[in-house]
Design a protein around this motif. Structure first.
Motif, mmCIF file in Angstrom:
data_model
loop_
_atom_site.group_PDB
_atom_site.id
_atom_site.type_symbol
_atom_site.label_atom_id
_atom_site.label_comp_id
_atom_site.label_asym_id
_atom_site.label_seq_id
_atom_site.Cartn_x
_atom_site.Cartn_y
_atom_site.Cartn_z
ATOM 1 N N CYS A 7 -8.986 0.403 -2.946
ATOM 2 C CA CYS A 7 -8.227 -0.847 -2.897
ATOM 3 C C CYS A 7 -8.929 -1.830 -1.949
ATOM 4 O O CYS A 7 -9.298 -1.479 -0.836
ATOM 5 C CB CYS A 7 -6.802 -0.575 -2.417
ATOM 6 S SG CYS A 7 -5.859 -2.070 -2.137
ATOM 7 N N CYS A 10 -6.271 -2.518 1.273
ATOM 8 C CA CYS A 10 -5.953 -1.489 2.268
ATOM 9 C C CYS A 10 -6.985 -0.350 2.301
ATOM 10 O O CYS A 10 -6.851 0.578 3.088
ATOM 11 C CB CYS A 10 -4.547 -0.938 2.029
ATOM 12 S SG CYS A 10 -4.381 0.040 0.531
ATOM 13 N N CYS A 38 -2.713 -1.125 -6.649
ATOM 14 C CA CYS A 38 -2.701 -0.133 -5.571
ATOM 15 C C CYS A 38 -1.292 0.439 -5.407
ATOM 16 O O CYS A 38 -0.313 -0.300 -5.392
ATOM 17 C CB CYS A 38 -3.159 -0.794 -4.277
ATOM 18 S SG CYS A 38 -3.049 0.299 -2.862
ATOM 19 N N CYS A 41 -0.157 -0.652 -1.341
ATOM 20 C CA CYS A 41 0.168 -2.023 -0.932
ATOM 21 C C CYS A 41 0.494 -2.926 -2.114
ATOM 22 O O CYS A 41 0.753 -4.105 -1.938
ATOM 23 C CB CYS A 41 -0.971 -2.606 -0.095
ATOM 24 S SG CYS A 41 -2.474 -2.877 -1.044
#
Ligand SMILES: [Zn+2]
Length: 125
Positions: A7, A10, A38, A41
């Motif tokens: 991701c 994050c 993701c 997040c």
């Protein structure tokens, strides 16, 4: 097989299933980019094919270990029975050969898995 991407926001890994074995195949059948959300997040990522990667499968490792851990004691249990029954150098050699089977199967599964991972990861599009 399972493919992964990190991701952008994050840096956690996102995993998804794909039937493609190489990046070239991936581009042919699924396009040059892959949209993934993701799980952590909820960021919507768009990955280029070269940002996707394969990892050694835990499943293959578990199967390989299971064969090794189950196969070896079974052999150790049956070897004395077999020896008592047949004895002799020839059967000892046969047994020695059988003892190698779990080791060979174990290392073959891991080798195949590594080849699968490398085939994907080393072939850039
Ligand atoms: Zn994220």
């Amino acid at each position: 097989m399972k493919l992964f991407a990190k991701c952008i926001k994050c840096r956690r890994e996102i995993c998804f299933n794909s039937n493609q074995k190489t990046r070239v195949e991936f581009v042919m059948y699924e396009g040059k980019t892959k949209a993934l959300t993701c799980n952590h997040c909820k960021h919507n990522n768009i990955f280029k094919v070269n940002e996707l990667f394969a990892k050694e499968s835990k499943f293959a490792l578990i199967i390989a270990c299971a064969i090794f851990l189950v196969g070896t004691p079974i052999l150790i249990y049956y070897v004395p029975i077999f020896l008592l029954k047949y004895g002799g150098i020839y059967s000892s050699l046969v047994i020695a050969g059988f003892m190698l089977v779990p080791i060979i199967v174990y290392s073959n599964i891991l080798k195949e898995d590594r080849i699968r991972v490398n085939t994907f990861n080393l072939g850039y599009y």
